[in-house]
Motif scaffolding. Structure first.
Motif, PDB file in Angstrom:
ATOM      1  N   ALA A  30       1.059  -1.749  -0.167  1.00 60.85           N
ATOM      2  CA  ALA A  30      -0.061   0.207   0.025  1.00 60.85           C
ATOM      3  C   ALA A  30       0.792   1.273  -0.148  1.00 60.85           C
ATOM      4  N   GLN A  31       1.554   1.117   0.878  1.00 57.96           N
ATOM      5  CA  GLN A  31       2.972   2.334   0.593  1.00 57.96           C
ATOM      6  C   GLN A  31       3.479   2.667  -0.812  1.00 57.96           C
ATOM      7  N   MET A  32       4.570   1.692  -1.671  1.00 61.12           N
ATOM      8  CA  MET A  32       4.225   1.652  -2.616  1.00 61.12           C
ATOM      9  C   MET A  32       4.329   1.999  -4.011  1.00 61.12           C
ATOM     10  N   MET A  33       2.718   1.873  -3.681  1.00 59.87           N
ATOM     11  CA  MET A  33       1.287   2.779  -4.626  1.00 59.87           C
ATOM     12  C   MET A  33       0.576   3.788  -3.652  1.00 59.87           C
ATOM     13  N   ASP A  34       2.143   4.534  -3.222  1.00 56.61           N
ATOM     14  CA  ASP A  34       0.893   4.956  -2.471  1.00 56.61           C
ATOM     15  C   ASP A  34      -0.715   5.635  -2.212  1.00 56.61           C
ATOM     16  N   CYS A  35      -0.689   4.491  -1.688  1.00 59.39           N
ATOM     17  CA  CYS A  35      -2.428   3.999  -1.018  1.00 59.39           C
ATOM     18  C   CYS A  35      -2.639   4.143   0.656  1.00 59.39           C
ATOM     19  N   ALA A  36      -1.065   4.399   1.238  1.00 54.52           N
ATOM     20  CA  ALA A  36      -1.273   4.057   2.789  1.00 54.52           C
ATOM     21  C   ALA A  36      -1.910   5.580   3.275  1.00 54.52           C
TER      22      ALA A  36
END
Length: 65
Positions: A30-36
């Motif tokens: 999620a952090q990698m996809m900027d969804c965190a």
């Protein structure tokens, strides 16, 4: 009894992840996809905004088996 059960324990290839390890991988994805930075249901919807090719490329480091 065979030794197969021992071989399929985490972190062996093909073994299921313990819940804590799975949560850690989900959070990192999620952090990698900027969804965190979102929360709750918005976090689940966030990756759906990306084309499939981007999601597949981003998940490659997190595949375990």
């Amino acid at each position: 009894m065979s030794g197969a059960a021992v071989a399929l324990r985490y972190p062996a290839f093909g073994a299921s992840l313990p819940p804590a390890a799975a949560k850690q991988q989900c959070d990192a994805f999620a952090q990698m996809m900027d969804c965190a930075r979102t929360s709750g249901a918005a976090t689940l919807v966030c990756p759906r905004a990306f084309p499939a090719a981007i999601v597949l490329a981003a998940q490659r480091p997190y595949l375990t088996s």
